[in-house]
Design a protein around this motif. Structure first.
Motif, PDB file in Angstrom:
ATOM      1  N   GLY A 173      45.884  43.808  62.384  1.00  0.00           N
ATOM      2  CA  GLY A 173      44.488  43.488  62.635  1.00  0.00           C
ATOM      3  C   GLY A 173      43.684  43.262  61.372  1.00  0.00           C
ATOM      4  N   LYS A 174      44.264  43.571  60.207  1.00  0.00           N
ATOM      5  CA  LYS A 174      43.566  43.414  58.928  1.00  0.00           C
ATOM      6  C   LYS A 174      44.169  42.266  58.096  1.00  0.00           C
ATOM      7  CE  LYS A 174      40.920  47.098  59.413  1.00  0.00           C
ATOM      8  NZ  LYS A 174      39.445  47.026  59.494  1.00  0.00           N
ATOM      9  N   GLU A 175      44.877  41.372  58.785  1.00  0.00           N
ATOM     10  CA  GLU A 175      45.583  40.306  58.071  1.00  0.00           C
ATOM     11  C   GLU A 175      44.643  39.444  57.217  1.00  0.00           C
ATOM     12  OE1 GLU A 175      48.049  41.550  61.500  1.00  0.00           O
ATOM     13  OE2 GLU A 175      45.951  40.887  61.308  1.00  0.00           O
ATOM     14  N   ALA A 176      43.495  39.079  57.791  1.00  0.00           N
ATOM     15  CA  ALA A 176      42.559  38.223  57.065  1.00  0.00           C
ATOM     16  C   ALA A 176      42.033  38.923  55.812  1.00  0.00           C
ATOM     17  CB  ALA A 176      41.400  37.810  57.969  1.00  0.00           C
ATOM     18  N   ALA A 177      41.769  40.224  55.928  1.00  0.00           N
ATOM     19  CA  ALA A 177      41.272  40.989  54.779  1.00  0.00           C
ATOM     20  C   ALA A 177      42.327  41.050  53.680  1.00  0.00           C
ATOM     21  CB  ALA A 177      40.882  42.399  55.215  1.00  0.00           C
ATOM     22  N   ILE A 178      43.590  41.273  54.067  1.00  0.00           N
ATOM     23  CA  ILE A 178      44.672  41.322  53.065  1.00  0.00           C
ATOM     24  C   ILE A 178      44.844  39.952  52.423  1.00  0.00           C
ATOM     25  CG2 ILE A 178      47.126  41.778  52.698  1.00  0.00           C
ATOM     26  CD1 ILE A 178      46.996  43.648  55.154  1.00  0.00           C
ATOM     27  N   ALA A 179      44.720  38.886  53.235  1.00  0.00           N
ATOM     28  CA  ALA A 179      44.814  37.532  52.687  1.00  0.00           C
ATOM     29  C   ALA A 179      43.741  37.307  51.631  1.00  0.00           C
ATOM     30  CB  ALA A 179      44.677  36.493  53.802  1.00  0.00           C
ATOM     31  N   THR A 180      42.534  37.814  51.891  1.00  0.00           N
ATOM     32  CA  THR A 180      41.435  37.671  50.924  1.00  0.00           C
ATOM     33  C   THR A 180      41.767  38.405  49.627  1.00  0.00           C
ATOM     34  OG1 THR A 180      39.801  37.467  52.693  1.00  0.00           O
ATOM     35  CG2 THR A 180      38.989  38.114  50.518  1.00  0.00           C
ATOM     36  N   LEU A 227      51.622  34.421  46.187  1.00  0.00           N
ATOM     37  CA  LEU A 227      50.369  34.923  46.750  1.00  0.00           C
ATOM     38  C   LEU A 227      49.730  33.893  47.674  1.00  0.00           C
ATOM     39  CD1 LEU A 227      48.943  36.591  43.527  1.00  0.00           C
ATOM     40  CD2 LEU A 227      49.627  37.797  45.605  1.00  0.00           C
ATOM     41  N   GLY A 228      49.768  32.634  47.265  1.00  0.00           N
ATOM     42  CA  GLY A 228      49.187  31.584  48.089  1.00  0.00           C
ATOM     43  C   GLY A 228      49.911  31.422  49.415  1.00  0.00           C
ATOM     44  N   ALA A 234      45.336  36.087  43.135  1.00  0.00           N
ATOM     45  CA  ALA A 234      45.834  34.795  42.655  1.00  0.00           C
ATOM     46  C   ALA A 234      44.807  34.135  41.736  1.00  0.00           C
ATOM     47  CB  ALA A 234      46.157  33.886  43.831  1.00  0.00           C
ATOM     48  N   LYS A 235      43.536  34.210  42.124  1.00  0.00           N
ATOM     49  CA  LYS A 235      42.482  33.605  41.314  1.00  0.00           C
ATOM     50  C   LYS A 235      42.390  34.277  39.948  1.00  0.00           C
ATOM     51  CE  LYS A 235      37.624  32.257  41.432  1.00  0.00           C
ATOM     52  NZ  LYS A 235      36.361  32.264  42.235  1.00  0.00           N
ATOM     53  N   ILE A 236      42.492  35.611  39.933  1.00  0.00           N
ATOM     54  CA  ILE A 236      42.452  36.337  38.659  1.00  0.00           C
ATOM     55  C   ILE A 236      43.620  35.913  37.771  1.00  0.00           C
ATOM     56  CG2 ILE A 236      42.726  38.614  37.596  1.00  0.00           C
ATOM     57  CD1 ILE A 236      41.229  39.768  40.042  1.00  0.00           C
ATOM     58  N   MET A 237      44.807  35.792  38.378  1.00  0.00           N
ATOM     59  CA  MET A 237      45.986  35.406  37.602  1.00  0.00           C
ATOM     60  C   MET A 237      45.837  34.004  37.018  1.00  0.00           C
ATOM     61  SD  MET A 237      49.246  36.975  39.654  1.00  0.00           S
ATOM     62  CE  MET A 237      50.322  36.647  38.260  1.00  0.00           C
ATOM     63  N   VAL A 238      45.299  33.089  37.819  1.00  0.00           N
ATOM     64  CA  VAL A 238      45.083  31.720  37.328  1.00  0.00           C
ATOM     65  C   VAL A 238      44.092  31.721  36.176  1.00  0.00           C
ATOM     66  CG1 VAL A 238      44.080  29.469  37.925  1.00  0.00           C
ATOM     67  CG2 VAL A 238      45.694  30.565  39.482  1.00  0.00           C
ATOM     68  N   ASN A 239      42.998  32.476  36.336  1.00  0.00           N
ATOM     69  CA  ASN A 239      41.991  32.545  35.274  1.00  0.00           C
ATOM     70  C   ASN A 239      42.568  33.143  34.000  1.00  0.00           C
ATOM     71  OD1 ASN A 239      40.073  31.432  36.962  1.00  0.00           O
ATOM     72  ND2 ASN A 239      39.177  33.393  37.551  1.00  0.00           N
ATOM     73  N   GLU A 240      43.377  34.205  34.168  1.00  0.00           N
ATOM     74  CA  GLU A 240      43.986  34.831  32.997  1.00  0.00           C
ATOM     75  C   GLU A 240      44.961  33.888  32.306  1.00  0.00           C
ATOM     76  OE1 GLU A 240      45.750  38.494  34.254  1.00  0.00           O
ATOM     77  OE2 GLU A 240      43.867  39.620  34.077  1.00  0.00           O
ATOM     78  N   ALA A 241      45.714  33.121  33.109  1.00  0.00           N
ATOM     79  CA  ALA A 241      46.661  32.169  32.531  1.00  0.00           C
ATOM     80  C   ALA A 241      45.925  31.077  31.755  1.00  0.00           C
ATOM     81  CB  ALA A 241      47.511  31.544  33.631  1.00  0.00           C
ATOM     82  N   GLU A 242      44.817  30.599  32.323  1.00  0.00           N
ATOM     83  CA  GLU A 242      44.030  29.570  31.644  1.00  0.00           C
ATOM     84  C   GLU A 242      43.416  30.111  30.366  1.00  0.00           C
ATOM     85  OE1 GLU A 242      41.264  28.357  34.619  1.00  0.00           O
ATOM     86  OE2 GLU A 242      42.687  26.986  35.611  1.00  0.00           O
ATOM     87  N   ALA A 290      50.189  32.649  55.302  1.00  0.00           N
ATOM     88  CA  ALA A 290      50.928  33.265  56.413  1.00  0.00           C
ATOM     89  C   ALA A 290      50.076  34.308  57.123  1.00  0.00           C
ATOM     90  CB  ALA A 290      52.213  33.898  55.879  1.00  0.00           C
ATOM     91  N   LEU A 291      49.382  35.132  56.354  1.00  0.00           N
ATOM     92  CA  LEU A 291      48.568  36.189  56.956  1.00  0.00           C
ATOM     93  C   LEU A 291      47.422  35.611  57.792  1.00  0.00           C
ATOM     94  CD1 LEU A 291      48.538  38.670  53.957  1.00  0.00           C
ATOM     95  CD2 LEU A 291      49.463  39.143  56.246  1.00  0.00           C
ATOM     96  N   ARG A 292      46.825  34.533  57.325  1.00  0.00           N
ATOM     97  CA  ARG A 292      45.730  33.917  58.081  1.00  0.00           C
ATOM     98  C   ARG A 292      46.272  33.290  59.370  1.00  0.00           C
ATOM     99  NH1 ARG A 292      41.179  34.613  55.615  1.00  0.00           N
ATOM    100  NH2 ARG A 292      41.055  34.790  53.331  1.00  0.00           N
TER     101      ARG A 292
END
Length: 273
Positions: free
Chosen positions: A89-96, A29-30, A102-110, A35-37
């Motif tokens: 044209g929506k690359e930045a939005a998809i990156a977000t 995901l990272g 990714a943040k949710i997955m990290v939080n769930e793993a922790e 890449a998208l940005r």
């Protein structure tokens, strides 16, 4: 207009797909977010852009169906996970979106690690409390079994064997205490409390040969010290090995004229002459 996508962009997309194939989803995901940005600020000719679009779409499709994403994209277990469609044209939005996942997955793993640590701590506490209670009730075999299970299940935990040795010693189970201390000496050679506990337990049991072996291990591991020599002198005196007792008492007093056990031994020797 570029004829070829920038190298860093192509590498990030390749890296994202590689991570996903290896089930390193957070890293995938990272890499794709980066890449998208990058892609959002690149002007490509139609052919290379189409190639990039295909690779991104393939990644998003594979991501949608990856097992690790099911709880996030298919929370109702319907078998039809929500898709992450790609739009030019929506690359930045998809990156977000990907960064959020990714943040949710990290939080769930922790959180999972925290819950597992709490459960593990609770199990250790329960085993120890049960073992101690059984020893207090005189059910020594069962109590020893529970405490030895702690040593097996939590063998990598620093200080666990010394803790168990102290519990055995407090319950009067000196042989088990000494053996647990000796296990600690093997696994944590610099744990001085293990050597001290083993010597005390073997000495109280009058297992002087085993106490002597521990003292030798102390000398090998920590070197000679007046207090060590003095205590060895006292052990040899109790063991009725007077020559060895005198030898060690003299060594102790050479380093510390006030060493108590050495002085006690020398006074005892003097009174017998």
């Amino acid at each position: 207009m570029l004829k070829v996508a920038p190298k860093e962009l192509r590498e990030n997309i390749a890296r994202a797909n590689g991570y996903l194939r290896r089930n390193e989803v957070t890293r995938a995901l990272g890499a794709m977010s980066a890449a998208l940005r990058q892609y959002a600020g690149v002007q490509l000719m139609r052919g290379p852009r189409a190639e990039m679009d295909i690779q991104i779409c393939e990644f998003l499709n594979a991501l949608t169906h990856h097992q690790a994403m099911q709880s996030l994209l298919d929370p109702t277990h319907s078998g039809k996970p929500r898709s992450i469609p790609y739009q030019q044209g929506k690359e930045a939005a998809i990156a977000t979106v990907l960064e959020g996942l990714a943040k949710i997955m990290v939080n769930e793993a922790e959180e999972k690690v925290r819950r597992e640590a709490e459960a593990r701590l609770e199990r250790k506490k329960s085993l120890i409390e049960t073992g101690v209670q059984l020893l207090n009730d005189g059910q020594y075999a069962k109590g020893r079994a529970f405490l030895k299970r702690v040593a097996e299940e939590f063998s990598e935990e620093e200080g666990i064997r010394v803790q168990l040795g102290q519990i055995f010693a407090a319950a009067g189970q000196l042989a088990e205490a000494a053996e647990m201390y000796e296990e600690s000496m093997e696994h944590e050679p610099r744990a001085s409390a293990a050597y001290t506990g083993a010597v005390a337990a073997w000495t109280e049991l009058r297992e002087y040969e085993r106490a002597e072996n521990v003292y030798k291990a102390i000398l090998r591991t920590f070197g000679g010290h007046p207090n060590t020599f003095g205590k060895m002198a006292k052990m040899y005196w109790d063991w009725r090995k007077r020559d060895k007792a005198e030898e060690l008492a003299i060594r102790a007093l050479q380093g510390d004229p006030d060493q108590p056990e050495a002085n006690e031994v020398m006074q005892a020797l003097s009174s017998r002459r």
